[in-house]
Scaffold this motif. Structure first.
Motif: not given
Length: 175
Positions: A60-65, A87-101, A137-142
């Motif tokens: 097991t390797i744990e890396e959220p971002v 999808t958890l990774w995308i949530s983590n990126l959003l929470g960290a203020g990272e550029d998901v794209a 939520a719409r941004m996350f879905r998109d």
């Protein structure tokens, strides 16, 4: 090796179990790259339960971002890497203020560079329900939908799991 796969499905659809079986079918030294963060007691219990269930089969390797860097490092010592979940990774990126794209572009590039290990990506298909009632939520879905489309283009195999039954959307037929 290097035949990457994307496994999609709804919550509790059986997608992770299918991905684990897929990984163990070809792996000699598999890794499980978990993106979840145990931020409360219930999530800690879930994470610990999942870790106990796969401990004898996966490292097991744990890396959220920093997913791309973790994949490159893991590919140096593992022949199959199961990533759970995007999808958890995308949530983590959003929470960290990272550029998901940008992070998804980096992941796509990383996948094309890793040829000596198989990468199996697991993600929740969140676009099958009603349109969410709020902007986040719409941004996350998109973002999730765009991520799935981009990665499906470069993965060799794409599966959709419903009620524990995998359907092949692209590539090698599911079990």
């Amino acid at each position: 090796m290097g035949r990457h796969a994307l496994v999609l499905g709804g919550a509790r659809s059986g997608k992770t179990g299918f991905a684990e079986r897929l990984a163990l079918r070809t792996a000699h030294k598999p890794a499980y790259l978990a993106t979840a963060e145990a931020l409360d007691a219930e999530m800690r219990d879930r994470v610990e339960s999942h870790q106990r269930g796969r401990a004898e089969h996966f490292t097991t390797i744990e890396e959220p971002v920093a997913l791309s860097g973790a994949l490159i490092a893991a590919a140096a010592t593992h022949d199959v890497i199961l990533v759970d979940c995007l999808t958890l990774w995308i949530s983590n990126l959003l929470g960290a203020g990272e550029d998901v794209a940008q992070a998804v572009d980096e992941l796509a590039t990383t996948l094309t560079q890793i040829q000596h290990a198989k990468i199996i990506l697991v993600s929740n298909e969140v676009g099958l329900g009603i349109v969410p009632d709020n902007k986040l939520a719409r941004m996350f879905r998109d973002l999730a939908g765009a991520t799935h489309q981009q990665l499906a283009q470069i993965c060799d195999d794409v599966y959709f799991v419903v009620a524990g039954l995998p359907m092949t959307l692209k590539g090698e037929r599911a079990e």
